[in-house]
Design an enzyme around this catalytic site. Structure first.
Site, PDB file in Angstrom:
ATOM      1  N   SER A   1       0.817  -1.226   0.000  1.00 18.36           N
ATOM      2  CA  SER A   1       0.000   0.000   0.000  1.00 18.36           C
ATOM      3  C   SER A   1       0.849   1.274   0.000  1.00 18.36           C
ATOM      4  CB  SER A   1      -0.961   0.002   1.195  1.00 18.36           C
ATOM      5  OG  SER A   1      -0.234   0.021   2.401  1.00 18.36           O
TER       6      SER A   1
ATOM      7  N   ASP B   1       1.689   0.143   8.337  1.00 15.49           N
ATOM      8  CA  ASP B   1       3.079  -0.317   8.247  1.00 15.49           C
ATOM      9  C   ASP B   1       3.597  -0.163   6.817  1.00 15.49           C
ATOM     10  OD1 ASP B   1       1.755  -2.315   6.944  1.00 15.49           O
ATOM     11  OD2 ASP B   1       2.459  -3.957   8.197  1.00 15.49           O
TER      12      ASP B   1
ATOM     13  N   ASP C   1       5.729  -2.167   3.797  1.00 12.22           N
ATOM     14  CA  ASP C   1       6.332  -3.402   3.287  1.00 12.22           C
ATOM     15  C   ASP C   1       7.576  -3.004   2.508  1.00 12.22           C
ATOM     16  OD1 ASP C   1       4.324  -5.352   4.084  1.00 12.22           O
ATOM     17  OD2 ASP C   1       3.015  -4.339   2.655  1.00 12.22           O
TER      18      ASP C   1
ATOM     19  N   ASP D   1       7.891  -4.251   7.703  1.00 13.77           N
ATOM     20  CA  ASP D   1       8.083  -5.675   7.403  1.00 13.77           C
ATOM     21  C   ASP D   1       9.128  -5.738   6.300  1.00 13.77           C
ATOM     22  OD1 ASP D   1       6.101  -6.198   9.177  1.00 13.77           O
ATOM     23  OD2 ASP D   1       4.711  -7.125   7.762  1.00 13.77           O
TER      24      ASP D   1
ATOM     25  N   LYS E   1     -10.787   0.420  -0.565  1.00 12.24           N
ATOM     26  CA  LYS E   1     -10.187  -0.228   0.619  1.00 12.24           C
ATOM     27  C   LYS E   1     -10.937   0.169   1.898  1.00 12.24           C
ATOM     28  CE  LYS E   1      -5.771  -0.650   1.184  1.00 12.24           C
ATOM     29  NZ  LYS E   1      -4.312  -0.802   1.138  1.00 12.24           N
TER      30      LYS E   1
ATOM     31  N   TYR F   1     -12.381  -7.309   4.086  1.00 13.20           N
ATOM     32  CA  TYR F   1     -10.968  -7.054   3.770  1.00 13.20           C
ATOM     33  C   TYR F   1     -10.117  -7.978   4.630  1.00 13.20           C
ATOM     34  CZ  TYR F   1      -6.803  -4.220   2.699  1.00 13.20           C
ATOM     35  OH  TYR F   1      -5.580  -3.777   2.251  1.00 13.20           O
TER      36      TYR F   1
END
Length: 426
Positions: free
Chosen positions: A98, A109, A111, A163, A224, A233
């Site tokens: 995202s 968070d 990625d 992450d 979303k 979701y």
């Protein structure tokens, strides 16, 4: 505005997607008004970050990128690489998900992927880099999940959760202008590296396949938010995850390349409430190459024929991002898509407002029978892990319930609730 319209009509149209567009109609004045109202409705849900928060993310990513370069350099020295090689080893961080798509919400968070040259082993990433992170004051809650499908290091860097996955490329130098969309990058790679690269390759390909990034991003933010509010979701529980919603929105944008977000949201519901599943959703024709990696193909793989709602990633090796969807979860999603179509039709006719689209349903008035699943542990430290394991098995329970001839639908509520501690102790 009139001038923009005529410019749009005179531009040569690049063809996006596997079919020609449904409509090339430029936006009308009313569409700008509807889109502005959509943005206002979304603002109250904390969907957009302010400039300060966005800049903080950039600073954190820059620091992380520098840590990676430093570590790869130090590792080169400790492995006695020639000084001329060590000077140019490079290495860098890529983002995906995202954040890379430009649709992350407040506090979400990031990625990220660490790409390293050939002198760096996967074990180095989980050992010496992990140790390096451990000694950074700004890093908290550091943990490694080495046995995951995509092995990952998780941590909080100055308040931002990250992450981080790892890929090692068979090159001497990883330059800052490395293009991961090139399929030849996958040649002779370890399967875990291919999976790690996949997140970035899919995200970049999606952005490359939409006609207008800003319209795509605003539409995806709306979808979303709607999917989260409506309880559909969750990839783990058999609904759709972020990348699947992104691909559906991208396909809508391909079919209506000049439309604004208010129109695209409505067209999204129109297209996918009427979609004839299990026909797959594709953003581009799968390309042939000689790397021989397993790809989604029901003609070749019998197990792929059982996928009930296939949405296929656009980067090689193509995968179905919705393999967790069951007949029950698909039925719930399709019902919600139909509801979304009815509500957005009303909004665009001036009979309703955008907040109505984001209203939460009352799950506990919908059915006659419910099952309560309680996950309890004796200690705090085991609780998160146990709850995670139980949650990951819920779709197995749903599958078993679906096979019962007396059960028409098994609908999971993705929202969990804190349990009664006294009750758990008994």
């Amino acid at each position: 505005m009139k001038q923009n319209t005529s410019m749009l009509q005179n531009q040569p149209h690049r063809h996006y997607g596997i079919t020609s567009p449904i409509s090339l109609a430029p936006p009308k004045d009313i569409d700008y008004i509807h889109t502005q109202k959509l943005v206002e409705a979304m603002e109250s849900f904390g969907v957009f970050e302010d400039e300060e928060e966005l800049n903080h993310r950039l600073v954190v990513l820059c620091k992380l990128n520098n840590l990676v370069k430093e570590w790869i350099f130090e590792l080169g020295e400790s492995k006695n690489l020639p000084p001329s090689v060590v000077e140019n080893v490079g290495g860098r961080i890529f983002t995906f998900g995202s954040y890379r798509l430009g649709v992350h919400t407040k506090g979400a968070d990031i990625d990220a992927l660490c790409v390293a040259p050939r002198h760096v082993e996967r074990s180095d990433f989980f050992q010496s880099f992990f140790e390096k992170l451990k000694h950074q004051e700004e890093i908290k809650n550091l943990r490694a999940v080495e046995d995951a499908y995509v092995p990952v290091v998780k941590f909080e860097f100055d308040g931002i959760e990250i992450d981080l996955v790892f890929a090692r490329l068979p090159v001497q130098t990883v330059s800052d202008n490395l293009d991961l969309r090139d399929d030849s990058r996958l040649r002779s790679l370890d399967i875990r590296c291919i999976r790690s690269l996949n997140g970035c390759r899919v995200t970049d390909e999606i952005l490359h396949l939409v006609p207008n990034k800003e319209n795509f991003q605003l539409t995806l933010r709306a979808i979303k938010l709607w999917a989260k509010r409506r309880g559909i979701y969750s990839n783990m529980l058999g609904f759709l995850g972020g990348v699947s919603w992104a691909m559906l929105v991208a396909r809508t944008c391909q079919l209506h390349p000049n439309a604004l977000a208010s129109t695209l949201v409505n067209k999204f519901f129109l297209i996918f409430s009427k979609w004839e599943w299990p026909n797959p959703v594709l953003l581009k024709q799968p390309e042939e190459n000689n790397l021989n990696l397993p790809v989604w193909d029901p003609r070749v793989n019998p197990s792929d024929r059982y996928h009930v709602m296939p949405i296929i990633t656009p980067a090689y090796p193509q995968q179905n991002s919705t393999y967790n969807v069951s007949t029950s979860t698909r039925a719930v999603v399709v019902e919600e898509l139909k509801h979304g179509l009815a509500v957005t039709n009303e909004i665009l006719q001036g009979k309703s407002d955008w907040p109505k689209l984001f209203e939460k349903p009352n799950f506990f008035q919908k059915y006659k029978h419910y099952i309560v699943l309680t996950a309890s542990t004796y200690t705090e430290e085991h609780h998160l892990e146990w709850v995670g394991l139980v949650e990951s098995k819920i779709r197995v329970l749903v599958g078993n319930l679906e096979r019962n001839e007396f059960i028409n639908i098994a609908h999971v509520n993705p929202q969990s609730f804190p349990g009664n501690q006294e009750y758990c102790k008994q």
